[in-house]
Each structure stands twice: as structure tokens, then as C-alpha cells.
Design an enzyme around this catalytic site. Structure first.
Site, short mmCIF file in Angstrom:
data_model
loop_
_atom_site.label_atom_id
_atom_site.label_comp_id
_atom_site.label_asym_id
_atom_site.label_seq_id
_atom_site.Cartn_x
_atom_site.Cartn_y
_atom_site.Cartn_z
N ARG A 167 31.27 -37.32 -40.46
CA ARG A 167 31.40 -38.34 -41.39
C ARG A 167 31.49 -38.06 -42.81
O ARG A 167 30.64 -38.54 -43.86
CB ARG A 167 29.81 -39.27 -41.38
CG ARG A 167 29.83 -40.07 -39.98
CD ARG A 167 30.89 -41.09 -39.82
NE ARG A 167 30.48 -41.98 -38.63
CZ ARG A 167 30.90 -41.56 -37.32
NH1 ARG A 167 31.69 -40.42 -36.96
NH2 ARG A 167 30.43 -42.41 -36.40
N SER A 239 26.55 -48.27 -38.42
CA SER A 239 25.63 -47.08 -38.38
C SER A 239 24.91 -47.01 -39.88
O SER A 239 25.79 -46.64 -40.86
CB SER A 239 25.83 -45.64 -37.96
OG SER A 239 26.15 -45.99 -36.55
N GLU A 335 24.57 -43.13 -44.10
CA GLU A 335 26.15 -42.69 -43.90
C GLU A 335 27.05 -43.12 -44.67
O GLU A 335 27.93 -43.02 -45.01
CB GLU A 335 26.32 -43.14 -42.41
CG GLU A 335 27.68 -42.95 -41.74
CD GLU A 335 28.26 -43.75 -40.59
OE1 GLU A 335 28.88 -44.99 -41.02
OE2 GLU A 335 27.95 -43.20 -39.77
N1 EPU Z 1 19.53 -45.16 -28.92
C1 EPU Z 1 18.09 -45.75 -28.62
N2 EPU Z 1 17.98 -46.63 -29.53
C2 EPU Z 1 18.50 -47.22 -30.27
C3 EPU Z 1 19.93 -46.76 -30.50
C4 EPU Z 1 20.37 -45.79 -29.83
O1 EPU Z 1 17.31 -44.99 -27.87
O2 EPU Z 1 18.03 -48.43 -30.91
C5 EPU Z 1 20.10 -43.98 -28.01
C6 EPU Z 1 20.99 -44.36 -27.20
O3 EPU Z 1 20.56 -44.91 -25.88
C7 EPU Z 1 21.95 -43.20 -27.03
C8 EPU Z 1 21.91 -42.51 -28.18
O4 EPU Z 1 20.64 -43.00 -28.80
O5 EPU Z 1 21.10 -42.43 -25.85
C9 EPU Z 1 22.95 -42.60 -29.25
O6 EPU Z 1 23.53 -43.96 -29.48
P1 EPU Z 1 24.90 -44.49 -29.12
O7 EPU Z 1 25.70 -44.12 -28.13
O8 EPU Z 1 24.79 -45.79 -29.62
O9 EPU Z 1 25.34 -43.91 -30.51
P2 EPU Z 1 24.88 -43.50 -31.91
O10 EPU Z 1 24.83 -42.04 -31.98
O11 EPU Z 1 23.91 -44.31 -32.43
C10 EPU Z 1 27.13 -42.88 -32.98
C11 EPU Z 1 28.05 -43.12 -34.10
C12 EPU Z 1 28.58 -44.52 -33.95
C13 EPU Z 1 29.63 -44.48 -33.06
C14 EPU Z 1 28.80 -44.09 -31.49
C15 EPU Z 1 29.76 -43.78 -30.52
C16 EPU Z 1 26.95 -42.07 -35.97
C17 EPU Z 1 26.00 -42.24 -37.09
N3 EPU Z 1 27.10 -43.25 -35.23
O12 EPU Z 1 26.33 -43.92 -32.87
O13 EPU Z 1 29.34 -45.09 -35.15
O14 EPU Z 1 30.02 -45.68 -32.61
O15 EPU Z 1 28.16 -42.83 -31.77
O16 EPU Z 1 30.46 -42.89 -30.67
O17 EPU Z 1 27.34 -41.12 -36.01
C18 EPU Z 1 29.36 -45.72 -37.44
O18 EPU Z 1 29.59 -44.72 -37.86
O19 EPU Z 1 29.16 -46.94 -38.10
C19 EPU Z 1 29.30 -45.96 -35.96
C20 EPU Z 1 28.95 -47.23 -35.38
#
Ligand code: EPU
Length: 341
Positions: A167, A239, A335
Site C-alpha cells: 500500500r 480498510s 492506510e
Molecule cells: N478478521 C477478524 N475480524 C475482523 C476482520 C477480519 O477476525 O473484524 C480476520 C479475518 O477473519 C481474516 C483476517 O482477519 O482471517 C483478514 O481479514 P480479510 O481477509 O477480510 O482481509 P484484511 O486483511 O482485513 C486486506 C486488505 C483489503 C483486501 C483484503 C483481501 C489491507 C489493509 N486490507 O484486508 O483491502 O480487500 O485483504 O485481500 O491490506 C483496502 O485496502 O481498502 C482493502 C479493503
């Protein structure tokens, strides 16, 4: 040549997905390179602070903007080179990101599909190196064509020169607000090479008889719709924080205390944690204070529930940072880009 119109005191509520009600002293939408050049070099505006707005999906305005906001609306998707295995596309900064992904999927160009349904415009993709489901814009960007705000000169950055990181890029650091992206050149593959390792993507794909571009795109759209709020229902900027990267030693200690921590190796010594999970474990998922709260299904997303100001949102985010720091000793970096005083 004066095809553009400079608007004074333009309300930006519709230009940022957080729906923050702020104004720009001047606003202009430019659809061609000569127009852009004329605007940034004009005596009237060249001393004002400039801010380039794309889809406004990664921004938080904390005050009115006392300068010139430029929307780059350069369009066009054009094939400019083809080899036996690769396709090269030149895409205008003002193209909608997901329309570009859809174009790739429909034409059987491989490599972009995991980044389906990300809001925003193509011009923002190299700035913050957007990414999802194990793929980042840097994996498909060949080069980036820009215009230097100070001189109006066109400058091309190779993929390497963009200094892409998670990012992050040169356009968010030493060249912040110095260059305007006008076209992004992408390199896509004509040969399938799917990335299906992230999260539960493989599970989603099980219902299809075949793994192909269209089914991957549809699965990703379905996953995103189930987790992330639609901006028209719940104004947000996706995010809010980056997923923190910590040293292996610190991770091992944390994992002893919290065995359920989700983690990914980013190098031998560095581990990425899920900020959403950390916030969730602090009890902040779905929490709301007045006009601002975290989304019920994804704690990493902060939502403007009702006419919040940017400052209220920042204050709320500060409380989350404090809670995560106190529980885990981890500092969450934002971010998105903060614009204002
Ligand atoms: N999780 C929780 N509780 C929550 C949210 C997430 O326990 O409230 C756990 C999920 O169960 C999962 C892990 O955290 O095991 C990761 O969650 P998720 O797969 O939803 O992805 P993320 O790491 O929260 C990142 C990116 C997103 C992107 C997704 C999919 C960043 C900051 N965010 O989110 O990007 O869509 O992976 O690749 O890197 C964005 O940048 O705006 C964005 C939406």
C-alpha cells in the site's frame, strides 16, 4: 483551448466515499493532457496547493481544501503491444478501476482478476499500490506516465522507479503531490496462472465446475460484497489501517498469548498480522460512538454513519489505535490519505 471549467467553492461530498461534507476553493475536471498542463501552469493557480482526486475512495478530508482540487478524467483502454505470452494495455487515469478489471477478464487477459471490485480509479492504483487476495497493482503495472506539477513535463516511471511496497509507492513519499498520474501501462498474461491461496477463495470456487477468469472474478465480488460495506449504504474508505508487519520474535511471544492470531510471512523475519482481527479482539467490531463506528462485519472498516466530520473520524480512529497499542503493543498505521488541516 479551454474545455475545462474551474468551479469555485465546490462541495466535495460526492467526491469522497466517506461522504465528508467539505469544500474545495477551486475544483476542475481535466480530460486531456493539454488541459491538465494548461491548468497547472496557469498563473492564477500555479501558486495554490494542488490536490489530485481520483475516485475519492481512500481519502479522509478533515477540513475544507484551500487550493485547487483536480479530478483527472482521462479515459481510454488501449492495447499497445502484444507478444506470444503477454498483452500490454495503456489505461487512462480516469478510468474506473473495476471497469478495467472487467475488460481484462472479458478479453482473457490474466493477472488482474483478484483485484476485482476495488473502488476507485486507475490513476490511484500506482499511488497506493492497491491490492487484494494475494495480488497487488505492482504485479501488473509495467510503467506509469505522469505529469510534473511544477513544470508540466511528462515523466515516465518504470515499475522499479515507483518503489512499490505494501500500500505504498514513491508517489506517497518523496514525490507526494509532485506528479499527476495520467496513464498507467499494464502488462497482463495470455496464459492462465491463478493465485488462489488467499483466505477462503478456493472454497468459494468449489461451486463452479471450472476455474476460470470469470468465476474467479465473480467469487471475489461475492466475498467482497459479503464483508465490505457498499459506499452508498455505509460511507467508508475500505480498510482504514494497514495490516501491521512485525518482527518474528515479537510475533512468537504474541502467538503464545493469543494462539488464534491470523498471520502471513512477508519475509523470513517479518510477519503480517490482520489489523481487523486485532481491532475485533479489542472489542471494537461494530462499535459506534455518535456518528462514527466500525463496520459490523469487518472491524478494519470505519463507517460514517451520519454526517460525521473528518475530525470525528480521526478521533475515533485514534481510540482504536490506542486500544490496539494497549492490548498488543502494536501501532496501527493509517492506510488512507488525510487531507486538511
Ligand atoms: N478478521 C477478524 N475480524 C475482523 C476482520 C477480519 O477476525 O473484524 C480476520 C479475518 O477473519 C481474516 C483476517 O482477519 O482471517 C483478514 O481479514 P480479510 O481477509 O477480510 O482481509 P484484511 O486483511 O482485513 C486486506 C486488505 C483489503 C483486501 C483484503 C483481501 C489491507 C489493509 N486490507 O484486508 O483491502 O480487500 O485483504 O485481500 O491490506 C483496502 O485496502 O481498502 C482493502 C479493503
Amino acid at each position: 483551448m479551454n474545455y475545462y471549467k474551474i468551479i469555485e467553492n465546490k462541495n466535495l461530498k460526492k467526491y469522497n466515499t466517506f461522504n465528508i461534507n467539505v469544500k474545495a476553493r477551486f475544483f476542475v475536471s481535466a480530460g486531456t493532457l493539454p488541459e491538465l498542463k494548461e491548468i497547472i501552469l496557469s498563473q492564477k493557480y500555479n501558486k495554490l496547493p494542488v490536490f489530485i482526486i481520483g475516485g475519492g475512495s481512500n481519502l479522509l478530508f478533515t477540513s475544507d481544501f484551500n487550493g485547487l482540487v483536480i479530478e483527472v478524467s482521462i479515459k481510454n483502454i488501449q492495447k499497445y503491444k502484444e507478444t506470444q505470452t503477454e498483452i500490454y494495455l495503456k489505461v487512462g487515469a480516469g478510468e474506473n478501476w473495476d471497469d478495467f478489471i472487467d475488460f481484462c477478464v472479458k478479453n482473457n487477459y490474466y493477472g488482474a482478476e483478484n483485484m476485482s471490485y476495488i473502488p476507485g480509479r486507475v490513476g490511484a492504483s500506482p499511488v497506493q499500490n492497491v491490492g487484494a487476495y494475494g495480488v497487488e497493482a505492482k504485479d501488473i503495472i509495467h510503467k506509469v506516465e505522469t505529469i510534473e506539477i511544477a513544470t508540466g513535463n511528462v515523466k515516465i516511471f518504470s515499475n522499479k522507479e515507483c518503489k512499490f511496497a505494501y500500500r505504498d509507492s514513491i508517489f506517497k513519499n518523496e514525490f507526494k503531490n509532485k506528479y499527476i498520474v495520467i496513464n498507467v501501462y499494464f502488462r497482463l498474461s495470455k496464459i492462465p496462472d491463478f493465485k488462489l491461496e488467499y483466505g477462503n477463495l478456493k472454497n468459494y470456487l468449489k461451486k463452479f465446475s471450472e476455474i476460470n477468469l470469470e468465476n474467479i472474478r465473480n467469487s471475489i465480488i461475492e466475498i467482497r460484497k459479503s464483508k465490505l460495506p457498499l459506499p452508498e449504504d455505509f460511507p467508508s474508505a475500505g480498510s482504514f489501517f494497514k495490516n501491521p508487519i512485525i518482527r518474528l520474535g515479537i510475533f512468537i511471544k504474541l502467538k503464545e498469548k493469543y494462539p488464534n492470531l491470523v498471520s502471513y510471512f512477508v519475509s523470513e523475519e517479518n510477519i503480517k498480522l490482520a489489523a481487523g482481527q486485532l481491532i475485533d479482539m479489542c472489542g471494537w467490531k461494530g462499535k459506534r460512538i455518535k456518528n462514527v463506528g466500525t463496520y459490523q462485519k469487518q472491524a478494519l472498516v470505519i463507517v460514517n454513519y451520519s454526517e460525521a466530520t473528518g475530525k470525528e473520524i480521526l478521533e475515533f480512529a485514534g481510540k482504536i489505535q490506542k486500544a490496539v497499542e494497549q492490548k498488543f503493543g502494536i501501532n496501527l498505521d493509517m492506510e488512507l490519505t488525510i487531507v486538511g488541516e
